[in-house]
Design a protein around this motif. Sequence first.
Motif, PDB file in Angstrom:
ATOM      1  N   LEU A 267      -2.593  10.660   5.187  1.00 48.50           N
ATOM      2  CA  LEU A 267      -2.529   9.946   3.907  1.00 48.50           C
ATOM      3  C   LEU A 267      -1.784  10.712   2.809  1.00 48.50           C
ATOM      4  CD1 LEU A 267      -5.878   7.957   3.469  1.00 48.50           C
ATOM      5  CD2 LEU A 267      -3.762   7.283   4.589  1.00 48.50           C
ATOM      6  N   PRO A 268      -1.947  12.042   2.696  1.00 51.70           N
ATOM      7  CA  PRO A 268      -1.226  12.748   1.627  1.00 51.70           C
ATOM      8  C   PRO A 268       0.300  12.639   1.741  1.00 51.70           C
ATOM      9  CG  PRO A 268      -2.998  14.113   2.477  1.00 51.70           C
ATOM     10  CD  PRO A 268      -2.882  12.928   3.396  1.00 51.70           C
ATOM     11  N   LEU A 269       0.806  12.276   2.923  1.00 52.81           N
ATOM     12  CA  LEU A 269       2.256  12.135   3.119  1.00 52.81           C
ATOM     13  C   LEU A 269       2.769  10.782   2.640  1.00 52.81           C
ATOM     14  CD1 LEU A 269       2.461  13.535   6.765  1.00 52.81           C
ATOM     15  CD2 LEU A 269       2.908  14.774   4.637  1.00 52.81           C
ATOM     16  N   LEU A 270       1.860   9.832   2.408  1.00 56.94           N
ATOM     17  CA  LEU A 270       2.271   8.488   2.023  1.00 56.94           C
ATOM     18  C   LEU A 270       2.721   8.447   0.570  1.00 56.94           C
ATOM     19  CD1 LEU A 270      -0.573   6.471   3.780  1.00 56.94           C
ATOM     20  CD2 LEU A 270       1.735   6.916   4.632  1.00 56.94           C
TER      21      LEU A 270
ATOM     22  N   LYS B 136      -5.183  -2.878  -5.784  1.00 59.45           N
ATOM     23  CA  LYS B 136      -6.496  -3.525  -5.926  1.00 59.45           C
ATOM     24  C   LYS B 136      -7.564  -2.534  -6.360  1.00 59.45           C
ATOM     25  CE  LYS B 136      -6.125  -7.534  -2.937  1.00 59.45           C
ATOM     26  NZ  LYS B 136      -6.770  -8.265  -1.837  1.00 59.45           N
ATOM     27  N   GLN B 137      -7.369  -1.265  -5.999  1.00 60.30           N
ATOM     28  CA  GLN B 137      -8.310  -0.221  -6.436  1.00 60.30           C
ATOM     29  C   GLN B 137      -7.505   0.848  -7.177  1.00 60.30           C
ATOM     30  OE1 GLN B 137      -8.667  -0.255  -2.435  1.00 60.30           O
ATOM     31  NE2 GLN B 137     -10.859  -0.487  -2.291  1.00 60.30           N
ATOM     32  N   PRO B 138      -7.097   0.547  -8.413  1.00 53.88           N
ATOM     33  CA  PRO B 138      -6.189   1.449  -9.129  1.00 53.88           C
ATOM     34  C   PRO B 138      -6.770   2.839  -9.369  1.00 53.88           C
ATOM     35  CG  PRO B 138      -7.036  -0.245 -10.610  1.00 53.88           C
ATOM     36  CD  PRO B 138      -7.469  -0.625  -9.226  1.00 53.88           C
ATOM     37  N   ASP B 139      -8.079   2.951  -9.412  1.00 53.53           N
ATOM     38  CA  ASP B 139      -8.695   4.234  -9.751  1.00 53.53           C
ATOM     39  C   ASP B 139      -9.190   5.019  -8.536  1.00 53.53           C
ATOM     40  OD1 ASP B 139      -8.296   3.652 -12.480  1.00 53.53           O
ATOM     41  OD2 ASP B 139     -10.130   2.461 -12.505  1.00 53.53           O
ATOM     42  N   ILE B 140      -8.942   4.488  -7.330  1.00 59.63           N
ATOM     43  CA  ILE B 140      -9.425   5.186  -6.138  1.00 59.63           C
ATOM     44  C   ILE B 140      -8.671   6.508  -5.985  1.00 59.63           C
ATOM     45  CG2 ILE B 140      -7.824   4.157  -4.462  1.00 59.63           C
ATOM     46  CD1 ILE B 140     -10.275   3.913  -2.534  1.00 59.63           C
ATOM     47  N   THR B 141      -9.390   7.537  -5.542  1.00 54.90           N
ATOM     48  CA  THR B 141      -8.768   8.843  -5.314  1.00 54.90           C
ATOM     49  C   THR B 141      -8.306   8.924  -3.865  1.00 54.90           C
ATOM     50  OG1 THR B 141     -10.875   9.797  -4.645  1.00 54.90           O
ATOM     51  CG2 THR B 141     -10.298   9.951  -6.991  1.00 54.90           C
ATOM     52  N   LEU B 142      -7.531   9.948  -3.566  1.00 56.75           N
ATOM     53  CA  LEU B 142      -7.126  10.178  -2.182  1.00 56.75           C
ATOM     54  C   LEU B 142      -8.353  10.338  -1.298  1.00 56.75           C
ATOM     55  CD1 LEU B 142      -5.111  10.775   0.074  1.00 56.75           C
ATOM     56  CD2 LEU B 142      -4.973  13.128  -0.759  1.00 56.75           C
TER      57      LEU B 142
ATOM     58  N   GLU C  96       3.177  10.753  -4.892  1.00 62.51           N
ATOM     59  CA  GLU C  96       3.504  10.574  -6.314  1.00 62.51           C
ATOM     60  C   GLU C  96       2.330  11.032  -7.188  1.00 62.51           C
ATOM     61  OE1 GLU C  96       4.570   6.480  -6.682  1.00 62.51           O
ATOM     62  OE2 GLU C  96       6.559   6.784  -5.814  1.00 62.51           O
ATOM     63  N   GLU C  97       1.113  10.731  -6.740  1.00 63.75           N
ATOM     64  CA  GLU C  97      -0.055  11.066  -7.554  1.00 63.75           C
ATOM     65  C   GLU C  97      -0.283  12.571  -7.623  1.00 63.75           C
ATOM     66  OE1 GLU C  97      -4.478  10.150  -6.688  1.00 63.75           O
ATOM     67  OE2 GLU C  97      -3.714   8.400  -7.706  1.00 63.75           O
TER      68      GLU C  97
ATOM     69  N   CYS D 268       1.402   0.741   5.601  1.00 59.09           N
ATOM     70  CA  CYS D 268       1.070   0.769   4.188  1.00 59.09           C
ATOM     71  C   CYS D 268       1.182   2.183   3.628  1.00 59.09           C
ATOM     72  CB  CYS D 268      -0.336   0.221   3.985  1.00 59.09           C
ATOM     73  SG  CYS D 268      -0.865   0.245   2.259  1.00 59.09           S
ATOM     74  N   GLN D 269       1.887   2.317   2.494  1.00 64.77           N
ATOM     75  CA  GLN D 269       2.082   3.617   1.868  1.00 64.77           C
ATOM     76  C   GLN D 269       0.892   4.005   0.982  1.00 64.77           C
ATOM     77  OE1 GLN D 269       4.775   5.856   2.389  1.00 64.77           O
ATOM     78  NE2 GLN D 269       4.974   4.464   4.119  1.00 64.77           N
ATOM     79  N   SER D 270      -0.205   3.276   1.120  1.00 70.73           N
ATOM     80  CA  SER D 270      -1.428   3.606   0.402  1.00 70.73           C
ATOM     81  C   SER D 270      -2.541   3.992   1.373  1.00 70.73           C
ATOM     82  CB  SER D 270      -1.857   2.417  -0.464  1.00 70.73           C
ATOM     83  OG  SER D 270      -3.150   2.600  -0.980  1.00 70.73           O
ATOM     84  N   CYS D 271      -2.749   3.158   2.424  1.00 71.30           N
ATOM     85  CA  CYS D 271      -3.854   3.417   3.356  1.00 71.30           C
ATOM     86  C   CYS D 271      -3.380   3.780   4.759  1.00 71.30           C
ATOM     87  CB  CYS D 271      -4.798   2.214   3.424  1.00 71.30           C
ATOM     88  SG  CYS D 271      -4.091   0.783   4.277  1.00 71.30           S
ATOM     89  N   GLY D 272      -2.083   3.606   5.039  1.00 70.81           N
ATOM     90  CA  GLY D 272      -1.567   3.981   6.348  1.00 70.81           C
ATOM     91  C   GLY D 272      -1.726   2.922   7.424  1.00 70.81           C
TER      92      GLY D 272
END
Length: 95
Positions: free
Chosen positions: A83-86, A48-54, A91-92, A12-16
């Motif tokens: 995670l920052p590499l995902l 599902k969690q659009p506002d979650i931060t890294l 993009e964020e 997953c490119q969000s949570c790994g």
Amino acid sequence: MEHHMEHNGPFCQSCGMPVAEKDLLGTDREGIKTEEYCKYCYEDGEFKQPDITLQGMIDLCAGYLVQQGMDEAEAKGMLAQTLPLLKRWREESVS
């Protein structure tokens, strides 16, 4: 130097999380499986969690890794590196 998680196949490119099994894959707006994200992060073309931060994602994922028997500090350290590499977080961090 890039760090890669120690497993094969897409993750997953969000949570790994590894998404080797098709039933773990998220879906786009048409309901088609996407290999970019898992179903816990992404469904029907939306996070599902659009506002979650890294940092929020690191904390959330660390909780699951701790349940699986990993040390909390170790889990957070690994996630902070990977995670920052995902795609979602690269993009964020640009904006």
